[in-house]
Design a protein around this motif. Structure first.
Motif, PDB file in Angstrom:
ATOM      1  N   SER A 173      10.784  10.881  13.431  1.00  0.00           N
ATOM      2  CA  SER A 173      11.232  11.957  14.502  1.00  0.00           C
ATOM      3  C   SER A 173       9.937  13.208  14.484  1.00  0.00           C
ATOM      4  N   ARG A 174       9.838  13.496  15.678  1.00  0.00           N
ATOM      5  CA  ARG A 174       8.867  14.751  15.855  1.00  0.00           C
ATOM      6  C   ARG A 174       9.423  15.600  16.826  1.00  0.00           C
ATOM      7  N   SER A 175       9.514  17.057  16.449  1.00  0.00           N
ATOM      8  CA  SER A 175       9.808  18.080  17.181  1.00  0.00           C
ATOM      9  C   SER A 175       8.601  18.574  18.041  1.00  0.00           C
ATOM     10  N   PHE A 176       8.834  19.329  18.862  1.00  0.00           N
ATOM     11  CA  PHE A 176       7.783  19.807  19.745  1.00  0.00           C
ATOM     12  C   PHE A 176       6.463  20.407  19.096  1.00  0.00           C
ATOM     13  N   LEU A 177       7.103  21.347  18.082  1.00  0.00           N
ATOM     14  CA  LEU A 177       5.962  22.006  17.171  1.00  0.00           C
ATOM     15  C   LEU A 177       5.298  21.073  16.392  1.00  0.00           C
ATOM     16  N   SER A 178       6.287  20.021  15.892  1.00  0.00           N
ATOM     17  CA  SER A 178       5.533  18.867  15.079  1.00  0.00           C
ATOM     18  C   SER A 178       4.733  18.012  15.750  1.00  0.00           C
ATOM     19  N   ARG A 179       4.735  17.810  16.943  1.00  0.00           N
ATOM     20  CA  ARG A 179       3.665  16.922  17.702  1.00  0.00           C
ATOM     21  C   ARG A 179       2.622  17.932  17.894  1.00  0.00           C
ATOM     22  N   LYS A 180       2.625  19.374  18.189  1.00  0.00           N
ATOM     23  CA  LYS A 180       1.540  20.061  18.391  1.00  0.00           C
ATOM     24  C   LYS A 180       0.884  20.344  17.001  1.00  0.00           C
ATOM     25  N   LEU A 181       1.229  20.143  15.875  1.00  0.00           N
ATOM     26  CA  LEU A 181       0.624  20.246  14.618  1.00  0.00           C
ATOM     27  C   LEU A 181       0.305  18.866  13.867  1.00  0.00           C
ATOM     28  N   GLY A 182       0.668  17.849  14.575  1.00  0.00           N
ATOM     29  CA  GLY A 182       0.327  16.469  14.072  1.00  0.00           C
ATOM     30  C   GLY A 182       1.040  16.030  13.004  1.00  0.00           C
ATOM     31  N   LEU A 183       2.495  16.470  12.890  1.00  0.00           N
ATOM     32  CA  LEU A 183       3.302  16.186  11.905  1.00  0.00           C
ATOM     33  C   LEU A 183       4.442  15.427  12.323  1.00  0.00           C
ATOM     34  N   SER A 184       5.289  14.994  11.475  1.00  0.00           N
ATOM     35  CA  SER A 184       6.404  13.868  11.684  1.00  0.00           C
ATOM     36  C   SER A 184       7.336  14.084  10.691  1.00  0.00           C
TER      37      SER A 184
END
Length: 171
Positions: free
Chosen positions: A121-132
């Motif tokens: 899963s990836r939240s909005f902020l996670s997507r922006k920072l390239g995290l999962s």
């Protein structure tokens, strides 16, 4: 004939010998953003009530309440940072290990033969920072589910593919 021999505990592999990997340092930004956002709503609400609806809201204690909330943010940020530093994971041939917690450290070892379901899963902020976040669900209600937040997207996808291959070999 039934046999139940005793196991030499010293000969068992030790999970402490596994080199655990830390999660991405970018994840601390998500934690701090969530902290500031949550308490920001509380602070804005208190200030709005004081200055828009009622000038005497909480009387002389208003600024003490604001200072208390700011102190609470500071204390929680320190503990959040210290807890962040303890989040680590590791893979072995037959299981995955996740360890987290500053005051109370919890280490979960989940054997692959107990894995029921895996997701990323990836939240909005996670997507922006390239995290999962890699979520691994175990069979049964033992509480052995593992959620590893703060993995770089490529690492999470590699671990996901590795675990899917192991699950497919079982079938």
């Amino acid at each position: 004939m039934f046999s139940n021999s005793q196991i030499d505990i010293d000969s068992l592999p030790k999970f402490q010998d596994v080199q655990l990997q830390p999660i991405s340092s970018k994840y601390i930004y998500i934690l701090f953003f969530n902290l500031i956002f949550t308490y920001g709503i509380v602070l804005i609400t208190l200030i709005s009530i004081k200055y828009i609806f009622n000038q005497n809201f909480l009387g002389n204690y208003f600024w003490f309440a604001i200072a208390g909330i700011l102190l609470l943010i500071g204390i929680q940020a320190i503990f959040m940072y210290l807890n962040f530093k303890t989040r680590k994971y590791g893979l072995r041939e037959k299981d995955i290990i996740y360890s987290a917690g500053f005051i109370t450290n919890k280490t979960t070892t989940l054997p692959f033969n107990r894995v029921q379901h895996i997701e990323i899963s990836r939240s909005f902020l996670s997507r922006k920072l390239g995290l999962s976040t890699l979520k691994i669900y175990s069979a049964g209600e033992s509480g052995g589910d593992i959620s590893i937040a703060g993995l770089p997207k490529s690492v999470a996808e590699n671990k996901y593919a590795f675990l899917i291959d192991i699950l497919n070999e079982r079938v």
